[in-house]
Design a protein around this motif. Structure first.
Motif, PDB file in Angstrom:
ATOM      1  N   PRO A 277      -4.054  -0.058 -13.852  1.00 43.40           N
ATOM      2  CA  PRO A 277      -2.823  -0.763 -13.456  1.00 43.40           C
ATOM      3  C   PRO A 277      -2.863  -2.223 -13.913  1.00 43.40           C
ATOM      4  O   PRO A 277      -3.878  -2.898 -13.742  1.00 43.40           O
ATOM      5  N   SER A 278      -1.753  -2.687 -14.466  1.00 39.78           N
ATOM      6  CA  SER A 278      -1.753  -4.008 -15.113  1.00 39.78           C
ATOM      7  C   SER A 278      -0.450  -4.751 -14.860  1.00 39.78           C
ATOM      8  O   SER A 278       0.634  -4.162 -14.931  1.00 39.78           O
ATOM      9  N   VAL A 279      -0.593  -6.040 -14.592  1.00 38.62           N
ATOM     10  CA  VAL A 279       0.551  -6.946 -14.588  1.00 38.62           C
ATOM     11  C   VAL A 279       0.387  -7.853 -15.799  1.00 38.62           C
ATOM     12  O   VAL A 279      -0.625  -8.552 -15.930  1.00 38.62           O
ATOM     13  N   CYS A 289       9.644  -3.293 -26.192  1.00 39.87           N
ATOM     14  CA  CYS A 289       9.716  -1.897 -26.621  1.00 39.87           C
ATOM     15  C   CYS A 289       8.786  -1.593 -27.792  1.00 39.87           C
ATOM     16  O   CYS A 289       8.437  -0.426 -28.017  1.00 39.87           O
ATOM     17  N   GLN A 290       8.328  -2.603 -28.515  1.00 38.14           N
ATOM     18  CA  GLN A 290       7.433  -2.372 -29.652  1.00 38.14           C
ATOM     19  C   GLN A 290       5.967  -2.249 -29.244  1.00 38.14           C
ATOM     20  O   GLN A 290       5.179  -1.629 -29.968  1.00 38.14           O
ATOM     21  N   TRP A 291       5.576  -2.834 -28.109  1.00 38.64           N
ATOM     22  CA  TRP A 291       4.162  -2.977 -27.791  1.00 38.64           C
ATOM     23  C   TRP A 291       3.783  -2.583 -26.372  1.00 38.64           C
ATOM     24  O   TRP A 291       2.611  -2.510 -26.047  1.00 38.64           O
ATOM     25  N   GLN A 292       4.717  -2.332 -25.493  1.00 35.62           N
ATOM     26  CA  GLN A 292       4.427  -2.194 -24.068  1.00 35.62           C
ATOM     27  C   GLN A 292       3.529  -0.993 -23.769  1.00 35.62           C
ATOM     28  O   GLN A 292       3.513  -0.010 -24.505  1.00 35.62           O
ATOM     29  N   PRO A 293       2.768  -1.076 -22.670  1.00 39.64           N
ATOM     30  CA  PRO A 293       1.959   0.078 -22.243  1.00 39.64           C
ATOM     31  C   PRO A 293       2.857   1.267 -21.937  1.00 39.64           C
ATOM     32  O   PRO A 293       3.973   1.105 -21.425  1.00 39.64           O
ATOM     33  N   ARG A 294       2.321   2.463 -22.209  1.00 37.75           N
ATOM     34  CA  ARG A 294       3.106   3.677 -21.974  1.00 37.75           C
ATOM     35  C   ARG A 294       2.385   4.680 -21.077  1.00 37.75           C
ATOM     36  O   ARG A 294       3.006   5.648 -20.630  1.00 37.75           O
ATOM     37  N   SER A 295       1.094   4.481 -20.828  1.00 41.37           N
ATOM     38  CA  SER A 295       0.335   5.472 -20.071  1.00 41.37           C
ATOM     39  C   SER A 295      -0.205   4.943 -18.750  1.00 41.37           C
ATOM     40  O   SER A 295      -0.516   5.726 -17.855  1.00 41.37           O
ATOM     41  N   CYS A 296      -0.357   3.639 -18.616  1.00 36.63           N
ATOM     42  CA  CYS A 296      -0.848   3.081 -17.353  1.00 36.63           C
ATOM     43  C   CYS A 296       0.330   2.557 -16.535  1.00 36.63           C
ATOM     44  O   CYS A 296       1.403   2.277 -17.061  1.00 36.63           O
ATOM     45  N   ARG A 297       0.112   2.429 -15.237  1.00 37.08           N
ATOM     46  CA  ARG A 297       1.100   1.773 -14.387  1.00 37.08           C
ATOM     47  C   ARG A 297       1.096   0.280 -14.738  1.00 37.08           C
ATOM     48  O   ARG A 297       0.034  -0.349 -14.744  1.00 37.08           O
ATOM     49  N   SER A 333       1.915  -6.976  -8.417  1.00 35.79           N
ATOM     50  CA  SER A 333       0.580  -6.390  -8.302  1.00 35.79           C
ATOM     51  C   SER A 333       0.467  -5.487  -7.083  1.00 35.79           C
ATOM     52  O   SER A 333      -0.039  -4.357  -7.166  1.00 35.79           O
ATOM     53  N   LEU A 334       0.918  -5.972  -5.940  1.00 30.95           N
ATOM     54  CA  LEU A 334       0.829  -5.182  -4.716  1.00 30.95           C
ATOM     55  C   LEU A 334       1.680  -3.931  -4.816  1.00 30.95           C
ATOM     56  O   LEU A 334       1.312  -2.858  -4.299  1.00 30.95           O
ATOM     57  N   ASP A 335       2.807  -4.041  -5.494  1.00 34.02           N
ATOM     58  CA  ASP A 335       3.659  -2.870  -5.703  1.00 34.02           C
ATOM     59  C   ASP A 335       2.926  -1.815  -6.535  1.00 34.02           C
ATOM     60  O   ASP A 335       2.945  -0.625  -6.221  1.00 34.02           O
ATOM     61  N   LEU A 336       2.245  -2.254  -7.593  1.00 34.25           N
ATOM     62  CA  LEU A 336       1.485  -1.312  -8.423  1.00 34.25           C
ATOM     63  C   LEU A 336       0.376  -0.647  -7.621  1.00 34.25           C
ATOM     64  O   LEU A 336       0.128   0.556  -7.760  1.00 34.25           O
ATOM     65  N   LEU A 337      -0.305  -1.425  -6.814  1.00 36.76           N
ATOM     66  CA  LEU A 337      -1.462  -0.907  -6.081  1.00 36.76           C
ATOM     67  C   LEU A 337      -1.079   0.110  -5.011  1.00 36.76           C
ATOM     68  O   LEU A 337      -1.921   0.919  -4.597  1.00 36.76           O
ATOM     69  N   THR A 338       0.171   0.098  -4.589  1.00 30.74           N
ATOM     70  CA  THR A 338       0.608   1.059  -3.582  1.00 30.74           C
ATOM     71  C   THR A 338       1.182   2.314  -4.196  1.00 30.74           C
ATOM     72  O   THR A 338       1.486   3.280  -3.476  1.00 30.74           O
TER      73      THR A 338
END
Length: 343
Positions: A277-279, A289-297, A333-338
Motif C-alpha cells: 500500500p502506497s501514498v 495514467c501513464q505511470w500510476q500503480p495498477r496492482s497495489c492499493r 494512508s489510514l484509508d488505505l490501511l483499513t
C-alpha cells in the motif's frame, strides 16, 4: 533495450517475463543505463545485463567522442544478437537505438514510433496514444509480433540475501522480526517531483504516533545533506537507512512494509510490484495514467494546475501541484490501511 532510469526498467518486467515464457530457450540480455542496470538482480528472466550510457539519452552531459559510439556498435556486433527489442516511452524515438543495432548487424529490430523509418526498424509499430500506460505500451510492442501475454502486472523477485540483510538491519535498530513499519522515501533526483521534506516528515510522524509503528527513512547517500529536518521531526520514531541499502535491499524493505510514502519515483513501481500500500505525492510533471500503480492499493495526491503535464526537471514556479497538507497524506494512508487487500 530500455535505456532510462530504474523505474522504467522495473516497468519492463511483464515484457521480460513474457519473452522468457514464450521463448524459454532464448538468451535474454537487458541493455540499460548505469542507473537502470541496478534493477537487474530483481528481474530473474534476464540472463545478462549490458550497461551503457548512451549518447541520445544523456541530456548533453557526455562529451563528443565517436570512438565511444563505435565501441558500442562493436560490442553489440560481437555478441551476435538475433533481435533487438527497443522499449521507449511516448516521448522517445526508437531510431537511435535501431540505427546502432542496424550498424551492428542485428537482423531483427522492433520498435514503436509516431514516424516511419524505412528499413532502420525491420518491425515497426505505430505509436499507441500518449495516454497509454507504460506497461501496456511495452506489452503492445511485443504483442504486435505474436507474443502471448499471460500476466500484465509488475513483478520482481527479491534476492534472499537482500531480505536477510534488511532483516538484520532492522533487528540492529531494535525492530523485532515481523514488526510493522512504514517506509518513507521522501526524495527524488528531480527537483520538480520533490514534495516538501518537512511536510513529509510531519505526515510520517503523525502516522507513527497513530499506529505506533517505526518509520524507516530511505534514500541515497547524497540525500543525507537534506535529511536533518526529517530526523528532527521523527525523532525516536525514525530508523535511518539513508544510503545504507542496495536497490534490492530497498525493494525488500518496501515489500515488508505496511505502508510506503514516496514521491513519483522508482519506489512507486517497486511498491506496485510488491503489492505494498502506497501514498504517492505525484507531481504534475507527468500524466498519472501513464505511470500510476495498477496492482497495489494506492493513493496519488496532487493539486490540479494549468501547467500540468510540464515534463520539466525543475519547476519554474513554486511546485503548486504538490501543495498538499500533511493531514491529507495521513487521511489517505489510514484509508488505505483499513482496506482489505485485493484478491
Amino acid at each position: 533495450m530500455r535505456l532510462d532510469n530504474i523505474g522504467d526498467v522495473i516497468m519492463t518486467s511483464p515484457v521480460l517475463r513474457s519473452l522468457k515464457e514464450n521463448l524459454p530457450q532464448s538468451r535474454l540480455t537487458l541493455m540499460a543505463s548505469p542507473g537502470g542496470s541496478l534493477a537487474a538482480p530483481l528481474l530473474p528472466w534476464i540472463d545478462d545485463a549490458l550497461t551503457w550510457r548512451v549518447l541520445w539519452q544523456d541530456l548533453g552531459r557526455l562529451e563528443f567522442d565517436p570512438s565511444r559510439e563505435w565501441q558500442l556498435i562493436n560490442t553489440l556486433k560481437e555478441r551476435q544478437f538475433d533481435a533487438a527489442i527497443i522499449l521507449t516511452s511516448f516521448s522517445q524515438s526508437p531510431y537511435p537505438a535501431a540505427f546502432v543495432s542496424c550498424l551492428a548487424g542485428i537482423p531483427l529490430r522492433l520498435g514503436e514510433s509516431k514516424e516511419t523509418s524505412g528499413t532502420i526498424l525491420t518491425h515497426e509499430v505505430f505509436s499507441a496514444p500518449d495516454e497509454t500506460h507504460q506497461v501496456e505500451r511495452n506489452l503492445r510492442l511485443i504483442e504486435s509480433v505474436g507474443f502471448h501475454i499471460r500476466d500484465r502486472t509488475l513483478k520482481i523477485q527479491i534476492p534472499e540475501t537482500a531480505t536477510q540483510t534488511t532483516t538484520q538491519q532492522l533487528i540492529q535498530h531494535g525492530l523485532s522480526h515481523n514488526a510493522p513499519f512504514i517506509v518513507l522515501n521522501p526524495w527524488t533526483s528531480c527537483q520538480s517531483r520533490n514534495y516538501d521534506t518537512e511536510r513529509f516528515a510531519i505526515a510520517a510522524r503523525q502516522l507513527a504516533d497513530i499506529t505506533g509503528w517505526k518509520v524507516i527513512v530511505t534514500g541515497v547517500e547524497k540525500d543525507r545533506d537534506r535529511s536533518g529536518i526529517v530526523m528532527d521531526i521523527l525523532c525516536d520514531r525514525a530508523i535511518d537507512l539513508i544510503g545504507q541499502t542496495t536497490l534490492s535491499e530497498l525493494a525488500a524493505l518496501i515489500a515488508n512494509a505496511r505502508l510506503m510514502l514516496s514521491n513519483n519515483t522508482s519506489t512507486m513501481h517497486l511498491a506496485d510490484a510488491t503489492r505494498t500500500p502506497s501514498v504517492i505525492l505525484f507531481a504534475g510533471t507527468e500524466l498519472e495514467c501513464q505511470w500510476q500503480p495498477r496492482s497495489c492499493r494506492s493513493r496519488l495526491l496532487r493539486q490540479p494546475t494549468p501547467c500540468s503535464p510540464c515534463y520539466a526537471f525543475t519547476c519554474p514556479y513554486n511546485l503548486e501541484c504538490l501543495d498538499i497538507a500533511p493531514e491529507e497524506i495521513v487521511t489517505a494512508s489510514l484509508d488505505l490501511l483499513t482496506q482489505e487487500p485485493a484478491p
